[in-house]
Write a protein that holds these residues in place. Structure first.
Motif, PDB file in Angstrom:
ATOM      1  N   ARG A 129       0.857  -1.184   0.000  1.00 63.48           N
ATOM      2  CA  ARG A 129       0.000   0.000   0.000  1.00 63.48           C
ATOM      3  C   ARG A 129       0.891   1.231   0.000  1.00 63.48           C
ATOM      4  N   GLU A 130       0.549   2.152  -0.863  1.00 61.11           N
ATOM      5  CA  GLU A 130       1.348   3.367  -0.970  1.00 61.11           C
ATOM      6  C   GLU A 130       0.762   4.457  -0.087  1.00 61.11           C
ATOM      7  N   ILE A 131       1.631   5.138   0.654  1.00 64.17           N
ATOM      8  CA  ILE A 131       1.165   6.238   1.507  1.00 64.17           C
ATOM      9  C   ILE A 131       1.823   7.530   1.015  1.00 64.17           C
ATOM     10  N   PHE A 132       1.000   8.461   0.579  1.00 64.37           N
ATOM     11  CA  PHE A 132       1.502   9.738   0.070  1.00 64.37           C
ATOM     12  C   PHE A 132       2.029  10.576   1.235  1.00 64.37           C
ATOM     13  N   LEU A 133       3.232  11.131   1.072  1.00 73.04           N
ATOM     14  CA  LEU A 133       3.804  11.975   2.131  1.00 73.04           C
ATOM     15  C   LEU A 133       3.736  13.459   1.769  1.00 73.04           C
ATOM     16  N   GLY A 134       4.178  13.798   0.563  1.00 71.39           N
ATOM     17  CA  GLY A 134       4.155  15.219   0.213  1.00 71.39           C
ATOM     18  C   GLY A 134       4.684  15.504  -1.177  1.00 71.39           C
ATOM     19  N   ASN A 135       4.548  16.749  -1.601  1.00 69.44           N
ATOM     20  CA  ASN A 135       5.067  17.193  -2.893  1.00 69.44           C
ATOM     21  C   ASN A 135       6.035  18.350  -2.705  1.00 69.44           C
ATOM     22  N   ALA A 136       7.004  18.400  -3.597  1.00 66.98           N
ATOM     23  CA  ALA A 136       7.934  19.534  -3.608  1.00 66.98           C
ATOM     24  C   ALA A 136       8.069  20.008  -5.041  1.00 66.98           C
ATOM     25  N   GLU A 137       8.268  21.298  -5.201  1.00 65.53           N
ATOM     26  CA  GLU A 137       8.476  21.833  -6.544  1.00 65.53           C
ATOM     27  C   GLU A 137       9.924  22.280  -6.668  1.00 65.53           C
ATOM     28  N   ILE A 138      10.553  21.865  -7.780  1.00 65.78           N
ATOM     29  CA  ILE A 138      11.947  22.280  -7.993  1.00 65.78           C
ATOM     30  C   ILE A 138      11.971  23.724  -8.474  1.00 65.78           C
ATOM     31  N   ARG A 139      12.665  24.593  -7.710  1.00 66.97           N
ATOM     32  CA  ARG A 139      12.756  26.009  -8.069  1.00 66.97           C
ATOM     33  C   ARG A 139      13.993  26.279  -8.919  1.00 66.97           C
ATOM     34  N   GLU A 140      15.112  25.673  -8.524  1.00 68.05           N
ATOM     35  CA  GLU A 140      16.327  25.803  -9.345  1.00 68.05           C
ATOM     36  C   GLU A 140      17.216  24.591  -9.149  1.00 68.05           C
ATOM     37  N   VAL A 141      18.128  24.389 -10.094  1.00 69.78           N
ATOM     38  CA  VAL A 141      19.008  23.223 -10.046  1.00 69.78           C
ATOM     39  C   VAL A 141      20.446  23.696  -9.911  1.00 69.78           C
ATOM     40  N   PHE A 142      21.158  23.136  -8.934  1.00 71.85           N
ATOM     41  CA  PHE A 142      22.562  23.495  -8.697  1.00 71.85           C
ATOM     42  C   PHE A 142      23.469  22.333  -9.075  1.00 71.85           C
ATOM     43  N   ASN A 143      24.632  22.680  -9.657  1.00 75.90           N
ATOM     44  CA  ASN A 143      25.652  21.665  -9.900  1.00 75.90           C
ATOM     45  C   ASN A 143      26.655  21.740  -8.770  1.00 75.90           C
ATOM     46  N   ILE A 144      26.756  20.670  -7.985  1.00 78.17           N
ATOM     47  CA  ILE A 144      27.690  20.682  -6.859  1.00 78.17           C
ATOM     48  C   ILE A 144      28.753  19.628  -7.130  1.00 78.17           C
TER      49      ILE A 144
END
Length: 229
Positions: A129-144
Motif C-alpha cells: 500500500r502506498e502512503i503519500f507523504l508530500g510534494n515539492a516543486e523544484i525552483r532551481e538546479v545546482f551543480n555541486i
C-alpha cells in the motif's frame, strides 16, 4: 530436491513457505479421525476457508489410526498427516520420521482449522500500500562538484522524508522513480522537511532534473494478508 524427500523441511510452517516459494497455493493434507462425522466436519470446514488463491486439498481421509500407508500417501502428495482423536501406529511413526512427514494431533476441530488457516494465510502474497507523504516543486538546479545535481525545492504540501521513495513528475508525467540521496536544509542533512520550507534534494543515480519539475514523496507499506481479508 522435492518437498517429500527425506530430510527436507516438513513442519507445517516450513512446508507452507516452500509451497509459497514454489508458487503453489495449495495445502495438501491426509486426515484420519475417530468417526466419519468428525472427518466430514473437518473436511467441510477446511473447504470453507479455501479461496481462489490458497486451497486446502484433502488427499485422503479415513476412520482409524494413522498407518504407514497414510504416511506413504502424505509423502507422495507433499502433505501433512492430521490425526483427530487418533494416533499414529509405531510403523507409521517410524516412516514419518524417516520421510520427514509432520504428524499433527488435534481433538478440537476449531484448533485444527485455525492452524491450517494461519498456515494458509502465509501462502498469500502480501499487498503493498502506498502512503503519500508530500510534494515539492523544484525552483532551481545546482551543480555541486562532489554531489552532482541538487534540486533547490519548496515543499508545497505534506512533507518530504529522507529514505522515502520519490517520483519525479514533469508536465504531469512520471519520468523517474527512486530514492533521495540527499535532503538538506541549508547545509545540514535533515530527516524531514515540512510544507512551506525550502530544501535541497538529490536523487540516487539520477540527474535529469529541471526547474518546474515536481517531486512526489511516498512510502510503501507491506501488509501481510490473511484469509479473512
Amino acid at each position: 530436491e522435492t518437498l517429500g524427500s527425506a530430510g527436507s523441511a516438513r513442519t507445517l510452517e516450513q512446508m507452507m513457505q516452500q509451497l509459497h516459494e514454489a508458487g503453489q497455493k495449495e495445502f495438501p493434507h491426509v486426515i484420519k479421525g475417530d468417526v466419519q462425522g468428525s472427518i466430514e466436519a473437518i473436511a467441510g470446514a477446511l473447504a470453507k476457508i479455501s479461496t481462489d488463491e490458497a486451497q486446502a486439498r484433502l488427499v485422503h481421509s479415513g476412520v482409524g489410526g494413522i498407518t504407514e500407508s497414510d504416511i506413504s500417501l502424505a509423502v507422495a502428495s507433499n502433505a501433512i498427516a492430521v490425526g483427530f482423536n487418533v494416533r499414529a501406529n509405531p510403523q507409521a511413526k517410524t516412516a514419518a520420521d524417516r520421510d520427514g512427514v509432520e504428524i499433527r494431533y488435534y481433538n478440537i476441530i476449531y484448533d485444527l482449522v485455525d492452524d491450517v488457516k494461519a498456515a494458509m494465510s502465509g501462502m498469500l502474497d502480501p499487498t503493498l500500500r502506498e502512503i503519500f507523504l508530500g510534494n515539492a516543486e523544484i525552483r532551481e538546479v545546482f551543480n555541486i562538484s562532489k554531489t552532482g545535481k541538487v534540486a533547490g525545492c519548496l515543499i508545497t504540501d505534506g512533507k518530504v522524508e529522507r529514505g522515502a521513495k520519490v517520483r519525479l513528475i514533469r508536465d504531469s508525467v512520471v519520468i523517474h522513480e527512486g530514492t533521495l540521496s540527499t535532503l538538506k536544509r541549508f547545509k545540514d542533512e535533515v530527516k524531514e522537511v515540512p510544507a512551506g520550507q525550502e530544501c535541497g534534494m538529490a536523487f540516487a543515480n539520477y540527474e535529469d532534473i529541471r526547474a518546474g519539475d515536481v517531486i512526489e514523496c511516498f512510502q510503501v507499506e507491506v501488509i501481510q494478508r490473511t484469509l479473512d481479508d
